[in-house]
Design an enzyme around this catalytic site. Structure first.
Site, PDB file in Angstrom:
ATOM      1  N   SER A  46       0.824  -1.207   0.000  1.00 20.59           N
ATOM      2  CA  SER A  46       0.000   0.000   0.000  1.00 20.59           C
ATOM      3  C   SER A  46       0.857   1.255   0.000  1.00 20.59           C
ATOM      4  CB  SER A  46      -0.971   0.008   1.192  1.00 20.59           C
ATOM      5  OG  SER A  46      -0.284  -0.108   2.415  1.00 20.59           O
ATOM      6  N   GLU A  47       2.034   1.221   0.662  1.00 19.95           N
ATOM      7  CA  GLU A  47       2.980   2.330   0.581  1.00 19.95           C
ATOM      8  C   GLU A  47       4.414   1.829   0.693  1.00 19.95           C
ATOM      9  OE1 GLU A  47      -0.684   4.563   2.095  1.00 19.95           O
ATOM     10  OE2 GLU A  47       0.571   3.200   3.255  1.00 19.95           O
ATOM     11  N   THR A  48       5.290   2.507  -0.019  1.00 19.52           N
ATOM     12  CA  THR A  48       6.735   2.293   0.058  1.00 19.52           C
ATOM     13  C   THR A  48       7.371   3.635   0.400  1.00 19.52           C
ATOM     14  OG1 THR A  48       6.672   0.497  -1.569  1.00 19.52           O
ATOM     15  CG2 THR A  48       8.790   1.600  -1.234  1.00 19.52           C
TER      16      THR A  48
END
Length: 283
Positions: A46-48
Site C-alpha cells: 500500500s505504501e513504500t
C-alpha cells in the site's frame, strides 16, 4: 547497476505477517521520483517509503509512494520507517521531514535496546463536509441506512472520508462496489464502528491503489479527531483502533487527540512494528 538496500516491516503489530507491511529504502539518494514510483509499483504494497538526507530541521527526509501516486504524508510507512531507522538512531526522538512538514517520533525500545514501537505527532487535519456522500454511500450499499455521523472528509496528506456504522457485524459485512469507489478521486473511504475507547476501522481506496488496507495510520489520527469532535471519544485519552481483521492482517493502532471540538491542538498515533525481511533491489 545500482543496488538499493531495503527492509520490509509489518506495522501496527508485533507479530510477523500481521499488520500492514511497508518497504523502507534506507538510502534512496540516487533514485529519481519516477524511479521511486516504479519501485513502489514493483513492491505492490500500500505504501513504500524512501529515506533521503534531511533538507531542513529533520534527522531524515522521506518520500512516500503508493502503487499509483506519491503522498505528502502517510501513517503506517512513516511509523514503520521510524522503527527501522531506530536501529541506527540512538536518540529517543526521530524527526522526519515529509511534504506535510516535519513529523516527530518518540521511539520505544525493549530491554535489549531494539526499537519496537513509536508514537508520532501527526500533521493536524483540516475537514469539511464531503460533497459526494451520496455516491459514497451507494458504493458502500448504505443508501438506506446512511452514516451514524456526518460524512466528512479530513485532509492530513491523504484525504480520508468517514462513514459510521451501527455495529461491528455491519462493518465486517461490508462489500463495497470498487467500481463506484474508483470514480471518487483522491480519497480513501473509511468505515468505523465501536464506542468509548475501542473502535474498529476498514479503509478502501482504489484512488490510492489499495482495495482494502490492513492498517491506516493517517486515518487513525483523523478518525480520532472525527470521533472526539462529535462526542463519541474522549479528548486527551488514548483510544484503540483495530483494523485488518476482515482481510486476515489484524492490526492495532492507538490514537489520542488534545483540544476541543473547534480547535485541535495535537494528534498522536502510536503502535508497534516488526522487521520481517531485508533485501537488495538492483536497478
Amino acid at each position: 547497476m545500482a543496488r538499493y538496500a531495503y527492509v520490509v516491516a509489518d506495522v501496527f503489530t508485533d507479530v510477523p505477517l500481521q499488520g500492514n507491511p511497508t518497504a523502507v529504502f534506507l538510502d534512496a539518494g540516487g533514485l529519481s521520483p519516477a524511479r521511486m514510483q516504479q519501485i513502489a509499483q514493483e513492491m505492490h504494497l500500500s505504501e513504500t517509503v524512501f529515506v533521503l538526507p534531511p533538507e531542513n530541521d529533520g534527522d531524515v527526509r522521506v518520500r512516500i509512494f503508493t502503487p499509483v501516486n506519491e503522498l505528502p504524508f502517510a501513517g503506517h510507512p512513516t511509523l514503520g520507517a521510524a522503527v527501522v531507522l531506530g536501529e541506527s538512531h540512538e536518540a529517543k526522538e526521530l524527526r522526519m521531514e515529509t511534504a506535510k512538514g516535519t513529523v516527530t517520533f518518540e521511539l520505544q525500545r525493549d530491554e535489549a535496546g531494539r526499537t519496537v514501537a513509536a508514537a508520532m505527532w501527526q500533521p493536524l487535519p483540516v475537514w469539511r463536509t464531503y460533497d459526494r456522500a451520496d455516491e459514497l454511500l451507494a458504493a458502500l450499499d448504505l443508501t438506506d441506512t446512511g452514516s451514524t455521523l456526518p460524512v466528512e472528509v479530513y485532509d492530513n496528506g491523504p484525504r480520508h472520508v468517514f462513514v459510521g456504522m451501527d455495529d461491528v457485524p455491519a462493518l465486517s459485512s461490508l462489500e463495497p462496489d470498487q467500481r463506484i469507489l474508483a470514480r471518487l478521486p483522491d480519497m480513501a473511504a473509511n468505515c468505523f464502528a465501536g464506542e468509548g475507547n475501542g473502535w474498529r476501522l476498514r479503509m478502501f481506496s482504489p484512488a490510492y491503489g489499495v482495495v482494502e488496507d490492513a492498517a491506516t495510520g493517517s486515518a487513525a489520527g483523523a478518525v480520532a479527531v472525527h470521533l472526539a469532535r462529535h462526542g463519541l471519544a474522549p479528548f486527551g485519552e488514548w483510544i484503540d483502533i483495530r483494523q485488518g481483521i476482515e482481510i486476515g492482517r489484524p492490526s492495532t493502532m492507538r490514537a489520542r487527540v488534545t483540544g476541543t471540538p473547534h480547535r485541535i491542538d495535537a494528534v498522536q498515533v502510536a503502535g508497534s512494528a516488526v522487521v520481517v525481511a531485508r533485501a537488495t533491489l538492483f536497478t
